[in-house]
Scaffold this motif. Structure first.
Motif, PDB file in Angstrom:
ATOM      1  N   MET A   1      31.044 126.048  20.454  1.00  0.00           N
ATOM      2  CA  MET A   1      30.478 126.956  21.438  1.00  0.00           C
ATOM      3  C   MET A   1      31.449 128.087  21.741  1.00  0.00           C
ATOM      4  O   MET A   1      32.656 127.871  21.892  1.00  0.00           O
ATOM      5  CB  MET A   1      30.134 126.188  22.718  1.00  0.00           C
ATOM      6  CG  MET A   1      29.101 126.876  23.584  1.00  0.00           C
ATOM      7  SD  MET A   1      28.413 125.738  24.818  1.00  0.00           S
ATOM      8  CE  MET A   1      27.549 124.568  23.755  1.00  0.00           C
ATOM      9  N   VAL A   2      30.900 129.296  21.836  1.00  0.00           N
ATOM     10  CA  VAL A   2      31.685 130.508  22.066  1.00  0.00           C
ATOM     11  C   VAL A   2      31.189 131.170  23.334  1.00  0.00           C
ATOM     12  O   VAL A   2      29.973 131.345  23.524  1.00  0.00           O
ATOM     13  CB  VAL A   2      31.566 131.470  20.869  1.00  0.00           C
ATOM     14  CG1 VAL A   2      32.305 132.787  21.147  1.00  0.00           C
ATOM     15  CG2 VAL A   2      32.104 130.815  19.599  1.00  0.00           C
ATOM     16  N   LEU A   3      32.109 131.538  24.215  1.00  0.00           N
ATOM     17  CA  LEU A   3      31.770 132.209  25.468  1.00  0.00           C
ATOM     18  C   LEU A   3      31.882 133.709  25.294  1.00  0.00           C
ATOM     19  O   LEU A   3      32.880 134.219  24.794  1.00  0.00           O
ATOM     20  CB  LEU A   3      32.702 131.724  26.586  1.00  0.00           C
ATOM     21  CG  LEU A   3      32.450 132.271  27.993  1.00  0.00           C
ATOM     22  CD1 LEU A   3      32.854 131.235  29.042  1.00  0.00           C
ATOM     23  CD2 LEU A   3      33.196 133.575  28.259  1.00  0.00           C
ATOM     24  N   ASN A   4      30.856 134.416  25.738  1.00  0.00           N
ATOM     25  CA  ASN A   4      30.811 135.882  25.672  1.00  0.00           C
ATOM     26  C   ASN A   4      30.472 136.428  27.050  1.00  0.00           C
ATOM     27  O   ASN A   4      29.672 135.846  27.773  1.00  0.00           O
ATOM     28  CB  ASN A   4      29.757 136.299  24.637  1.00  0.00           C
ATOM     29  CG  ASN A   4      29.493 137.803  24.624  1.00  0.00           C
ATOM     30  OD1 ASN A   4      28.342 138.219  24.604  1.00  0.00           O
ATOM     31  ND2 ASN A   4      30.525 138.603  24.631  1.00  0.00           N
ATOM     32  N   GLY A   5      31.105 137.552  27.402  1.00  0.00           N
ATOM     33  CA  GLY A   5      30.768 138.216  28.647  1.00  0.00           C
ATOM     34  C   GLY A   5      31.907 138.246  29.646  1.00  0.00           C
ATOM     35  O   GLY A   5      32.361 137.196  30.101  1.00  0.00           O
ATOM     36  N   GLY A   6      32.385 139.450  29.970  1.00  0.00           N
ATOM     37  CA  GLY A   6      33.366 139.614  31.031  1.00  0.00           C
ATOM     38  C   GLY A   6      34.807 139.374  30.656  1.00  0.00           C
ATOM     39  O   GLY A   6      35.697 139.540  31.496  1.00  0.00           O
TER      40      GLY A   6
END
Length: 337
Positions: free
Chosen positions: A207-212
């Motif tokens: 899982m990859v986190l995107n945003g901010g």
């Protein structure tokens, strides 16, 4: 040789961004980091099935590792286009389930597909059956009134069961009506906590986190303390490309390819010269360099020179050199300190 899914390193990636992450930008970004995973702009299945395939799929071999992002909702078309991408040499195929624009909605793809997790699962399964490279999905945390954590879990269960090799989650919901694409990147609140909880609930799904995320220390903290598999950075990596210059040392334990913005520019010039010889306008390449000297004295003059002169007929390398001559590099500032 294509890396199998388990070996594709996702610690840091640059988000697919329409009109921004074209081959010229990616070629420049690769000079700053050899290991960051790069993504194409979204390419629709219609463009590949009915249009100029070479135009949309072309990339320089130096851009690896590189993922192709597809937009579409027909499993058969997506499988066909995924096969095209694999045959062309891409390292990953990514399905766009996050773009909220009206044009994308009218084509029944992008973020509106979060309302149809079974269809997304069918698309993933069809692509997985067509290729041996990783097939991934980039989504939001929700859309409109389908914005509960339970909805996100149900969506994730569906794509995971279909064989999705990694889920990239933009940690904002998308409003499909009433907000522009730009507002959808800024107005809905960030919910990193949801993405981190989702990883805990699906520990086997990369899982990859995107945003901010705008700084490498944030990336390091998310990777080490939150146990997320990767972080994707969008606008900050484009508007301030020098952010990528310390990635290889900080995140991958490797030597940085360049140590100054001027070195990066010098390394890019041979690429620019080859493209100019092939008839590519200078401005098509220099528009990606406007933020290179961010924070340096003379950066404004650098941007102004490129903006005013690079688009002129016959503009060449001399414009880049003239613009760079107006910048005082960071190392000079350190010497004065």
């Amino acid at each position: 040789m294509v890396n199998p899914p388990a070996l594709l390193d996702r610690r840091l990636s640059v988000a697919p961004m329409m009109d921004w992450t074209d081959s010229h930008y990616r070629s420049f970004a690769r000079l700053l980091s050899r290991h960051t995973l790069l993504y194409t702009e979204m390419v629709t299945t219609g463009a590949l099935v009915h249009g100029d395939r070479a135009r949309f799929l072309h990339f320089d071999p130096a851009e690896h590792p590189l993922a192709l992002q597809l937009g579409g909702s027909d499993p058969a078309d997506l499988a066909r286009c995924a096969q095209m991408g694999a045959d062309w040499g891409y390292d990953e195929i990514n399905l766009n389930v996050g773009c909220p624009s009206d044009r994308v909605q009218n084509g029944r793809f992008g973020a509106c597909l979060m309302a149809e997790p079974a269809l997304v699962a069918d698309c993933v399964a069809a692509m997985k059956a067509a290729v041996t490279i990783p097939v991934t999905v980039k989504s939001r945390i929700g859309i409109d009134d389908r914005d509960s954590y339970e909805d996100l879990v149900a969506f994730t269960q569906a794509v995971a069961a279909a064989g999705c090799d990694a889920l990239i989650v933009h940690a904002r919901k998308a409003w499909l009506q009433g907000l522009s694409p730009r507002e959808n990147r800024e107005v809905p609140p960030l919910r990193w906590d949801w993405v981190l909880a989702l990883k805990r609930d699906f520990p086997a799904l990369p899982m990859v986190l995107n945003g901010g995320v705008t700084r490498l220390d944030q990336v390091e903290e998310l990777l080490s303390e939150q146990q997320i598999d990767g972080v994707m950075i969008g606008r900050e990596a484009y508007q301030n490309p020098w952010l990528l210059a310390d990635v290889d040392r900080c995140l991958f334990g490797a030597e940085n390819p360049v140590t100054t913005p001027q070195q990066a520019l010098d390394a890019y010039i041979p690429y620019v010269e080859r493209q100019l010889a092939d008839g590519v306008p200078l401005a098509s390449m220099t528009r990606h360099l406007l933020g290179l000297f961010h924070g340096c004295p003379g950066a404004k003059a650098w941007r102004r020179t490129l903006s005013e002169q690079a688009h002129r007929p016959g503009a060449g390398i001399e414009v880049l050199k003239a613009a760079a001559a107006q910048v005082r590099p960071r190392e000079a500032l350190l010497a004065d300190a």
